[in-house]
Design a protein around this motif. Sequence first.
Motif, PDB file in Angstrom:
ATOM      1  N   ARG A  65     -15.408  27.352 -28.422  1.00 46.76           N
ATOM      2  CA  ARG A  65     -16.729  27.297 -29.055  1.00 46.76           C
ATOM      3  C   ARG A  65     -17.475  28.618 -28.894  1.00 46.76           C
ATOM      4  N   ASP A  66     -17.346  29.240 -27.715  1.00 46.38           N
ATOM      5  CA  ASP A  66     -17.988  30.530 -27.486  1.00 46.38           C
ATOM      6  C   ASP A  66     -17.400  31.605 -28.406  1.00 46.38           C
ATOM      7  N   ALA A  67     -16.086  31.545 -28.634  1.00 43.96           N
ATOM      8  CA  ALA A  67     -15.444  32.516 -29.514  1.00 43.96           C
ATOM      9  C   ALA A  67     -15.928  32.347 -30.948  1.00 43.96           C
ATOM     10  N   PHE A  84     -10.147  33.075 -32.068  1.00 44.66           N
ATOM     11  CA  PHE A  84      -9.971  34.158 -31.116  1.00 44.66           C
ATOM     12  C   PHE A  84      -9.580  35.470 -31.789  1.00 44.66           C
ATOM     13  N   GLN A  85      -9.872  35.580 -33.050  1.00 43.90           N
ATOM     14  CA  GLN A  85      -9.748  36.849 -33.763  1.00 43.90           C
ATOM     15  C   GLN A  85     -11.133  37.487 -33.836  1.00 43.90           C
ATOM     16  N   GLY A  86     -11.173  38.750 -34.243  1.00 45.08           N
ATOM     17  CA  GLY A  86     -12.460  39.424 -34.368  1.00 45.08           C
ATOM     18  C   GLY A  86     -13.205  39.430 -33.057  1.00 45.08           C
ATOM     19  N   ALA A  87     -14.527  39.184 -33.100  1.00 46.36           N
ATOM     20  CA  ALA A  87     -15.324  39.172 -31.881  1.00 46.36           C
ATOM     21  C   ALA A  87     -14.887  38.068 -30.932  1.00 46.36           C
ATOM     22  N   GLY A  88     -14.285  37.015 -31.460  1.00 47.46           N
ATOM     23  CA  GLY A  88     -13.791  35.941 -30.602  1.00 47.46           C
ATOM     24  C   GLY A  88     -12.680  36.371 -29.676  1.00 47.46           C
ATOM     25  N   ALA A  89     -12.067  37.530 -29.950  1.00 44.62           N
ATOM     26  CA  ALA A  89     -11.018  38.042 -29.070  1.00 44.62           C
ATOM     27  C   ALA A  89     -11.546  38.351 -27.677  1.00 44.62           C
ATOM     28  N   LEU A  90     -12.863  38.547 -27.549  1.00 43.97           N
ATOM     29  CA  LEU A  90     -13.455  38.796 -26.240  1.00 43.97           C
ATOM     30  C   LEU A  90     -13.125  37.664 -25.270  1.00 43.97           C
ATOM     31  N   LEU A  91     -13.156  36.437 -25.759  1.00 45.92           N
ATOM     32  CA  LEU A  91     -12.901  35.293 -24.892  1.00 45.92           C
ATOM     33  C   LEU A  91     -11.427  35.180 -24.536  1.00 45.92           C
ATOM     34  N   LEU A  92     -10.561  35.477 -25.492  1.00 45.89           N
ATOM     35  CA  LEU A  92      -9.126  35.400 -25.229  1.00 45.89           C
ATOM     36  C   LEU A  92      -8.699  36.509 -24.277  1.00 45.89           C
ATOM     37  N   ALA A  93      -9.336  37.684 -24.398  1.00 44.19           N
ATOM     38  CA  ALA A  93      -8.947  38.833 -23.596  1.00 44.19           C
ATOM     39  C   ALA A  93      -9.380  38.711 -22.145  1.00 44.19           C
TER      40      ALA A  93
END
Length: 559
Positions: free
Chosen positions: A326-328, A447-456
């Motif tokens: 959800r955060d992503a 988790f693509q784009g800015a959502g990658a921050l959470l995955l990373a």
Amino acid sequence: MKYTLLMTLLAPALLAGCNLEKKEEPFQARHIRAGYDAGQVCQQLRQGWQEDGIAIPAGQVSCHYLTVPLDYDKEWVQIKETKRETRSTSHAGSSLFSDNSGRFSSWSNQPSRPHVKQETRTVKGDTLDIFYLHYRASGDYRGTLFYNPGGPTSATPDLGLLLDLLRSANPTILEHYDIVTLDPRGAGYSALGHELRSCLLTDKQGVRPDMTPAQLAQLFASRDKGALPTLESGADQGKAFSTTLRERCDEPLRLHAPHLGSRAVVEDMERLRQHLGRERITPITFSYGTRLAALYAARYPSHVANLVVDSPMSPAESRYPAIFRRDAENANRILAWRFGEQALQRSMAVTRQVRDNGRYVDNQGNVLDRANWVAVLGDAISGSQRDDQLAFWLQDDAGPLLARLAGQDDDNPYQELQEMPFFSAIHCTDNSEPYGWQGLDPEDAAFQGAGALLLAKSFNTCADWPYPRQPITSYGAGEIKLPDDAKALVLGAEYDPNTPFAGARQMQAAFGSAARLVQVEQSNQHGQLNSSRCARAALSTLLLGDAASLPAEQRCLAD
């Protein structure tokens, strides 16, 4: 002879029927101490606040340690009953010692009994030291604020920021309210804080248990220079950090991780309330701290005067994979709001290149590796400047943006790294649904784009978590019941990058008719008391005015 033989044969049976007093083995309890002197810490904190321009009169702030159980579920007591009295069931939960048999053995509330023991108690069990700080009101006392700034991290150093904020909201608040804040177990100056901060350090020669977090960060920077770049350059930072964490911090996590979750912190809050002799408190909390406030209010509603939840996490979700997803999605929503749908699509394309190739090169030859790509995305959703961001998204020129971000990077990155073992322990202990690496999909659009921050970063930390957990409870609409005269002030920004506004809505729903919502529109600020006059005005009304006059919902803009 025959009588001797008969007695020999009957002796075991006769002894079994006797109520013989057995000698009790001495209980070998552990007491986990913190290696800091409370007076010295207080002096250091006051000096830091003074350097930040926050002056506090001498004698108004004191620092202390409180001994609490390590494991509330295993705590036991010796009870000496002195008398019995009849008590109405309508006062259930208002007595400190009501229904002692279930008081520390269950997270759910226990029913009260018509007859309540008046008793003296000797607590036995493993214990540890909790560091807390107490600011005393300068005038007539009206109540006590329990403060938590979120994180989760140490809380006491941020008290100066809260005092400064309250002065700007209404200085009269400081005249009439005490403020108490504690460092959660495993953080700051509380017991186990040093152990978790130093466990990632491979060379521990010369490390002292009384070293401050800043001193340890300097030691990391000088001795472990290879650790941070290795974690940041990996293709899967979350998995790399998780592996490193379990290799270097297995001993403190194996021993203590299940005792570091939010449930334990809530019980520590209650013990501190009892210790201070306050009948009711007002939690004033930010970000992760709002989770503690909601759990405390659900657990101990009769001891809540009011509460403030600023930029809240959702009380309705305790599955961390779902929380991070959800955060992503929220991060991508903010990027599209700030820079348009074209920027969002470009961010997804660039993310794939950085993930697959380790870097992206723009049309001016500027190179974005994994580390500065994370910085670019973080600034895109949390920052306030637009021009150099737009130049990158629309003209493919990252030069001015990278120059600005490089100029801002003056903090010791190891300060954050050394807090990660505690961050991971509390989140993974709270997590209600275990999951593994195989259940994570890096191709998930969230988790693509800015959502990658959470995955990373933090998303993968709890995957295949090997230590016992103490999952927190989730609360839906109307499930947190406050006293009739108590209000829950809920403050949320429409585009908060850390805690999506949906969490504020769910917090509002959980408190039902007691909730008073302030929505700060067209804002990506985290912490509404810091960024919105109307949020501060609502706080002032709650604490000093007629709380019942607060509207059920209001909307306003950031400063």
